[in-house]
Design an enzyme around this catalytic site. Structure first.
Site, short mmCIF file in Angstrom:
data_model
loop_
_atom_site.label_atom_id
_atom_site.label_comp_id
_atom_site.label_asym_id
_atom_site.label_seq_id
_atom_site.Cartn_x
_atom_site.Cartn_y
_atom_site.Cartn_z
N ASP A 329 25.09 -17.36 8.78
CA ASP A 329 24.36 -16.41 8.62
C ASP A 329 25.21 -14.93 8.68
O ASP A 329 25.82 -14.78 9.57
CB ASP A 329 23.08 -16.01 9.68
CG ASP A 329 22.07 -15.17 8.91
OD1 ASP A 329 22.37 -14.17 8.24
OD2 ASP A 329 20.65 -15.68 9.02
N ARG A 331 23.71 -11.72 7.79
CA ARG A 331 22.81 -10.77 7.36
C ARG A 331 22.73 -9.77 8.86
O ARG A 331 21.75 -8.74 8.86
CB ARG A 331 21.25 -11.28 7.27
CG ARG A 331 21.17 -11.74 5.92
CD ARG A 331 19.87 -12.38 5.66
NE ARG A 331 19.54 -13.69 6.49
CZ ARG A 331 18.69 -14.50 6.69
NH1 ARG A 331 17.65 -14.07 5.96
NH2 ARG A 331 18.68 -15.55 7.51
#
Length: 418
Positions: A329, A331
């Site tokens: 990830d 983000r």
């Protein structure tokens, strides 16, 4: 069509005379717009810039094409008559609290009022936030009305499912020293890495330490506000909120392999109910497609998950992403709470998310979360159970039992977002 102009000398903005900013002074955390100063990033007069980068993020490339093709005059300056915010937002105390907002310009929607003196002197200041009013409509809201979970009131929610909202589009504006501190790195380390990993696109990052603000070429955010904006920042009003990261395949086209659209619709439903009770609902929609890995990578991961031996499984959900992308990830939610500070929010009564990464980031920025709301089981698509089981086992909030974790390939030191 604008007349093409003859070739011009190329002016390198990375090494101007004296290597100091000649534009308006910019004091990021100062109280009041006059002391803070405007962000100036336009290219028409490079010597007056006090920020690195350009407006409109990645869309700046389309502006370049329009100029190169003769469709747009490069010296065009927007006529901002009648473009002021449709509803006032702020100012709030958080706007000048040191370290609270480092990834957007809180004054970005108020430039005509806040920086009138600079505009009067011919400084090309452009909005980085726009606020308007609209109606939205999703089939899921009509379903909620038919099921009796929502009741039309004729003002906020109509019988046909139309919902009145105030919405704000926000371009990213990074105060580099603040961003570096948020991530626990030095300003020089952040600048050098940004320079190198963008292929040297912005040399000012390493040659102009006097320029401390950067407009990165990435997508921004859209905020949808349900209820009265005047109630934002009022501690006596209850706030419902969902922070949602873009998933085009699900949000727009209804992909059956993930829970993004169902959770977005559920979040809007909770926000409407909160506004109807006199509170405010807030949806923050961030452009971070495919966990900020991009849609191509996301589709490659989909293929890998479905084609692996044994088919799509919770025990390999995260591992398949890491095999393709090298990380599970990207983000990083450290910057996400900034938009909540911009809205004057200090407490969220209903946070519609199961993501521990999001809730930890919000609490870490001093915003209280009273209740965390999980997606109802009946809204989860059958093919998305794999994703949901993997995320619950990885530490997502759930009011129910946690699936067994012994065989799951879990994230290393970070939670994942829905």
């Amino acid at each position: 069509m604008a007349e093409k102009k003859p070739p011009r000398h190329i002016v390198l903005t990375s090494h101007p005379s004296g290597r100091t900013a000649k534009g308006p002074a910019l004091n990021w955390d100062a109280a009041g717009s006059q002391v803070r100063g405007p962000v100036v990033a336009t290219v028409t007069r490079p010597e007056l810039r006090n920020a690195i980068g350009t407006h409109s993020g990645s869309y700046a490339l389309y502006r370049a094409l329009a100029i190169a093709s003769g469709s747009l005059d490069r010296d065009h300056r927007p006529d901002l008559t009648n473009t002021a915010p449709a509803e006032p937002i702020g100012p709030f105390p958080q706007w000048s609290e040191p370290g609270r907002i480092v990834s957007l310009d809180p004054w970005g929607h108020m430039i005509s009022a806040a920086f009138a003196d600079h505009l009067g002197r011919g400084v090309d200041i452009r909005p980085t936030i726009a606020v308007t009013k609209a109606h939205i409509n999703m089939p899921e809201l009509r379903d909620a009305i038919e099921a009796g979970r929502l009741k039309p009131d004729g003002t906020l929610l109509r019988d046909n499912g139309d919902v009145a909202v105030t919405k704000a589009a926000i371009e990213p504006v990074w105060y580099l020293p603040g961003v570096a501190k948020r991530f626990g790195v030095t300003d020089n380390e952040l600048r050098r890495t940004l320079f190198e990993e963008t292929g040297g696109m912005f040399p000012e990052l390493v040659t102009r330490p006097d320029l401390q603000v950067f407009l990165p070429p990435i997508g921004g955010q859209t905020v949808y506000i349900f209820g009265q904006t005047a109630h934002l920042g009022d501690p006596n009003r209850k706030i419902a909120c969902r922070v949602h990261d873009e998933c085009n395949g699900s949000d727009v086209f209804g992909s059956d392999i993930c829970t993004c659209r169902p959770y977005l619709a559920h979040g809007i439903e909770v926000c409407i109910a909160a506004a109807q009770k006199g509170g405010v609902g807030v949806i923050v929609y961030s452009r971070k497609e495919g966990r900020a890995l991009g849609e191509v990578t996301k589709f490659l991961v989909y293929n890998a998950r479905k084609r692996q031996e044994g088919g799509d499984r919770a025990d390999s959900y995260f591992a398949r992403t890491e095999c393709v992308a090298g990380v599970q990830d990207m983000r990083f939610q450290e910057l996400m709470p900034d938009v909540l500070h911009w809205l004057g929010i200090r407490r969220i009564d209903q946070f519609v998310s199961m993501s521990n990464m999001k809730s930890d980031a919000i609490r870490g920025q001093g915003i209280e979360i009273v209740e965390q709301v999980a997606i109802p089981d009946e809204l989860i698509p059958a093919d998305a159970r794999v994703e949901m089981d993997a995320k619950k086992a990885a530490g997502y909030y759930t009011p129910g039992p946690v699936p067994g974790t012994a065989e799951l390939s879990l994230p290393k030191g970070r939670g994942l977002n829905e």
